[in-house]
Every structure is written in structure tokens, then in C-alpha cells.
Design a protein around this motif. Structure first.
Motif, PDB file in Angstrom:
ATOM      1  N   LYS A   1      31.153  11.251  86.221  1.00  0.00           N
ATOM      2  CA  LYS A   1      29.806  11.140  86.651  1.00  0.00           C
ATOM      3  C   LYS A   1      29.561  11.168  88.107  1.00  0.00           C
ATOM      4  CE  LYS A   1      25.404   9.333  85.258  1.00  0.00           C
ATOM      5  NZ  LYS A   1      24.740   8.404  84.823  1.00  0.00           N
TER       6      LYS A   1
ATOM      7  N   GLN B   1      18.344  15.772  86.440  1.00  0.00           N
ATOM      8  CA  GLN B   1      17.103  15.316  86.827  1.00  0.00           C
ATOM      9  C   GLN B   1      17.220  14.706  88.199  1.00  0.00           C
ATOM     10  OE1 GLN B   1      15.969  12.798  83.505  1.00  0.00           O
ATOM     11  NE2 GLN B   1      14.954  14.420  82.493  1.00  0.00           N
TER      12      GLN B   1
ATOM     13  N   GLU C   1      29.755   8.236  74.341  1.00  0.00           N
ATOM     14  CA  GLU C   1      28.531   8.438  73.577  1.00  0.00           C
ATOM     15  C   GLU C   1      27.349   8.849  74.570  1.00  0.00           C
ATOM     16  OE1 GLU C   1      26.609   5.113  71.577  1.00  0.00           O
ATOM     17  OE2 GLU C   1      27.929   3.653  73.078  1.00  0.00           O
ATOM     18  N   TYR C   2      27.508   8.386  75.838  1.00  0.00           N
ATOM     19  CA  TYR C   2      26.456   8.855  76.844  1.00  0.00           C
ATOM     20  C   TYR C   2      26.561   9.963  77.714  1.00  0.00           C
ATOM     21  CZ  TYR C   2      25.034   3.850  75.554  1.00  0.00           C
ATOM     22  OH  TYR C   2      24.805   2.829  74.879  1.00  0.00           O
TER      23      TYR C   2
ATOM     24  N   ILE D   1      20.671  22.139  77.049  1.00  0.00           N
ATOM     25  CA  ILE D   1      20.176  21.465  78.103  1.00  0.00           C
ATOM     26  C   ILE D   1      19.934  22.701  79.276  1.00  0.00           C
ATOM     27  CG2 ILE D   1      21.061  20.077  80.141  1.00  0.00           C
ATOM     28  CD1 ILE D   1      21.919  18.100  78.242  1.00  0.00           C
TER      29      ILE D   1
ATOM     30  N   VAL E   1      26.005  13.245  77.017  1.00  0.00           N
ATOM     31  CA  VAL E   1      25.058  14.249  77.206  1.00  0.00           C
ATOM     32  C   VAL E   1      23.985  13.800  77.960  1.00  0.00           C
ATOM     33  CG1 VAL E   1      23.558  15.746  75.867  1.00  0.00           C
ATOM     34  CG2 VAL E   1      25.738  15.525  75.135  1.00  0.00           C
ATOM     35  N   ASP E   2      23.703  12.418  77.779  1.00  0.00           N
ATOM     36  CA  ASP E   2      22.538  11.889  78.530  1.00  0.00           C
ATOM     37  C   ASP E   2      23.042  11.487  79.889  1.00  0.00           C
ATOM     38  OD1 ASP E   2      20.997  11.274  76.439  1.00  0.00           O
ATOM     39  OD2 ASP E   2      21.896   9.196  76.180  1.00  0.00           O
ATOM     40  N   SER E   3      24.199  11.449  80.457  1.00  0.00           N
ATOM     41  CA  SER E   3      24.693  11.666  81.900  1.00  0.00           C
ATOM     42  C   SER E   3      24.463  12.853  82.400  1.00  0.00           C
ATOM     43  CB  SER E   3      25.987  10.855  81.941  1.00  0.00           C
ATOM     44  OG  SER E   3      27.262  11.913  81.746  1.00  0.00           O
TER      45      SER E   3
ATOM     46  N   THR F   1      22.064  15.078  81.463  1.00  0.00           N
ATOM     47  CA  THR F   1      20.817  15.266  81.677  1.00  0.00           C
ATOM     48  C   THR F   1      20.414  14.373  83.094  1.00  0.00           C
ATOM     49  OG1 THR F   1      20.307  15.371  79.354  1.00  0.00           O
ATOM     50  CG2 THR F   1      18.356  15.184  80.528  1.00  0.00           C
ATOM     51  N   GLU F   2      20.674  13.128  83.094  1.00  0.00           N
ATOM     52  CA  GLU F   2      20.355  12.357  84.250  1.00  0.00           C
ATOM     53  C   GLU F   2      20.587  12.790  85.470  1.00  0.00           C
ATOM     54  OE1 GLU F   2      21.439   8.175  83.383  1.00  0.00           O
ATOM     55  OE2 GLU F   2      22.069   8.110  85.365  1.00  0.00           O
TER      56      GLU F   2
END
Ligand code: C2E
Ligand code: MG
Ligand code: MG
Ligand code: MG
Length: 284
Positions: free
Chosen positions: A92, A138, A127-128, A172, A130-132, A134-135
Motif C-alpha cells: 500500500k 482519493q 479483504e481490504y 474504479i 479494493v478499498d485500499s 480507492t483510498e
């Protein structure tokens, strides 16, 4: 206490017999603090249009400047990061740093090009994940089309789950490419069902163009099939002019390799961006 000390002594003794395992343990421990201690850095390798030489993208490649051991190859420490799960926060960090850097370059007026970031299977399984993504987009304000995720063929081992994640990433708006294509056990017939933009032909096949007797037959096949499936095709590890000629003759449009430029520090990448040439081939 004595027993415990005895055990520790034994471990110390046994790993001392084998310098490699001492190093491995030290690297594993060091990895936990490497980001905080500012020891990690990203080099950027140009990707060029083979016909014009124009810069069309960069790949982010992680480097670790270890306080004792000096520069360590990702080939050595990425597997350790994968084993320990540290690849999730480390990956990340790479994604955030590369996106931030790309945004800075775009904002300072350089032509907008995508930055490709390598993603381990272990990260995609988180599990996170895809969220990471996006984050990070942003946080950094980078337009998703300028982030490309390089994944490997090993995703086909869990094809249903991977397909779902790739579809979400597509929504995304990021680009997806298959790294080291040809070295795994997948085939283009499996990949054609995945929402992929690009395949990267592995260096071993690009080497074949000049060093082996089949004279690039595999490369030719991969390019043909890839283009037929509407993927972009990029050749990795180009070192010689003969390879460039062969690739152009066989309709491969994009390439990356020492022939054009090694991975460059931010400083040298900025010089490249400014001049459109590298000339820093000593800096691998
Ligand atoms: P890769 O993604 O296939 O990256 C290409 C590797 O080939 C890079 O090695 C690059 O320096 C090297 N290379 C490029 N052009 C040439 C050439 O013309 N000749 C030769 N001999 N080599 C060339 P590097 O930087 O040591 O990275 C090795 C591997 O480590 C990468 O292979 C990638 O799988 C992994 N890696 C690097 N950074 C990251 C990261 O941030 N995350 C993850 N998960 N993996 C990473
Ligand atoms: Mg790669
Ligand atoms: Mg590769
Ligand atoms: Mg590789």
C-alpha cells in the motif's frame, strides 16, 4: 531462564553456521521498521513506444536501502514480506508513493502517463485490497486511468475470486496488466475472460529473440494472440537493438528494458522526463 537462554544460544549458534539464515532473520526484522525509517524508495523504469521512442509509462520498482547491507533487491525481500504478511502495508505504501509521485509530475506539467505498480497475490487476497486502491486514489488525487496494477498469472489459481476483484478494480477505473506473461501456467484462452488491458511478455522470451535457436517463436505467438484478444502487449527486459527490430516487425508496440533505460531514482527520472532521454545507464 537458563533453559531459555540455552535455547537462544542454540539458535544463535545454528544461524551463525549459516550466514544466510542470519541475514534472512535480520531482514525480516528490519522490514517491519523499514518504511518508518525511510529506508524504502521507489525507482521508476521508462516504458516506451518502440517505433517512436516516446515515453508511454513508467513501472514503479521498490528498493530497500538497508543500513548494514546496502541496496537489497526486491527479489530477496518481497518474498520475506509475503511470508510475514508485511507485503500488505508495504504494498500500500508503494501504491500511495507512486500515485503521489505521478500526480506531482502531472501537476508540474510533464505529459500524463500511467504508473504501473506490482501487486502480490497476497495483497489481492487481503479483504481490504479494493478499498485500499480507492483510498490511495482519493488521498493522492490521481486520476484512476493513470494507475496500472501489475498482477501475475498466479491469480488464475483462484479464478472466480480474482475475476470479481478485477471487475471491481475495472469499475474504479484503474488499468490491469499481467506481468511476466508466459512463465506461469495460465494461457491466453483463460485470460481472455478476464478484464485485462495489457500483457507483459517476460524477459526470458524476449531473450530468446537473439540468444536461442527458436528465434523468438514464442514471442511472436504471444504478440499475435495478445493482439487478437485486444490486449496491449509490452515486451520486458529489452537489451539489444535486434530485439527492438524483431518486436516492431511483429507488431509489438511497447517495450521496457536496459536498452532504453534502467530503473531510475526520482531525481534521474525527472531529468529523463525533462529531456526525454536517459543516459544514466550506470544507475541500475
Ligand atoms: P518485474 O515486475 O518483472 O520487474 C522487472 C524487473 O526486471 C526489474 O527488476 C527490473 O529492474 C528488471 N529489468 C528491467 N529491464 C531489464 C533488462 O533489460 N535486463 C535485465 N536483466 N533486467 C531488467 P527488480 O527491480 O529487481 O524487481 C524484481 C521483481 O521484484 C519485479 O519483477 C517484481 O516482481 C518484484 N517487485 C519489485 N517491486 C515490487 C513491489 O513494489 N511490489 C511487489 N509485490 N513486487 C515488486
Ligand atoms: Mg512488474
Ligand atoms: Mg515482469
Ligand atoms: Mg518478475
Amino acid at each position: 531462564l537458563a533453559k531459555e537462554r540455552g535455547k537462544n544460544n542454540y539458535q544463535f549458534y545454528s544461524s551463525d553456521l549459516n550466514g544466510l539464515s542470519t541475514r534472512k532473520m535480520e531482514l525480516e526484522n528490519g522490514l517491519r521498521r523499514a518504511i518508518e525509517q525511510d529506508e524504502m524508495m521507489i525507482y521508476y523504469q521508462p516504458q516506451v513506444d518502440l517505433s517512436t521512442g516516446e515515453l508511454v509509462g513508467v513501472e514503479a520498482l521498490l528498493r530497500w536501502k538497508h543500513p548494514q547491507y546496502g541496496m537489497i533487491s526486491p527479489l530477496e525481500f518481497i518474498p520475506l514480506a509475503e511470508e510475514t504478511g508485511l507485503i500488505v502495508p508495504l504494498g500500500k505504501w508503494v501504491m500511495r508513493t507512486a500515485c503521489m509521485q505521478n500526480k506531482i509530475w502531472q501537476d508540474s506539467g510533464f505529459p500524463a502517463i500511467p504508473v504501473a505498480v506490482n501487486i502480490s497475490v497476497r495483497q489481492m487476497e487481503d479483504e481490504y485490497f479494493v478499498d485500499s486502491v480507492t483510498e490511495v486514489l482519493q488521498e493522492t488525487g490521481l486520476d484512476p486511468q493513470y494507475l496500472e496494477l501489475e498482477i501475475t498469472e498466479s491469480i488464475v489459481q483462484n479464478i472466480e475470486k480474482s475475476t470479481l476483484i478485477l471487475r471491481l478494480l475495472r469499475l474504479i477505473g484503474v488499468k490491469l496488466s499481467i506481468d511476466d506473461f508466459g512463465t506461469g501456467y495460465s494461457s491466453l484462452s483463460i485470460l481472455k475472460h478476464l478484464p485485462i488491458d495489457k500483457i507483459k511478455i517476460d524477459k526470458s522470451f524476449v531473450d530468446d529473440i537473439i540468444y536461442h535457436s527458436n528465434q523468438g517463436a514464442m514471442v511472436k505467438t504471444i504478440i499475435d494472440m495478445g493482439l487478437n484478444l485486444n490486449f496491449k502487449v509490452i515486451a520486458e527486459g529489452i537489451e539489444k537493438k535486434e530485439q527492438v527490430n524483431f518486436l516492431i516487425d511483429n507488431a509489438c508496440q511497447i517495450g521496457q528494458g536496459y536498452y532504453y533505460s534502467p530503473p531510475l531514482s526520482v531525481e534521474f527520472m525527472e531529468a529523463y522526463l525533462a529531456q526525454g532521454v536517459s543516459g544514466y545507464s550506470s544507475e541500475l
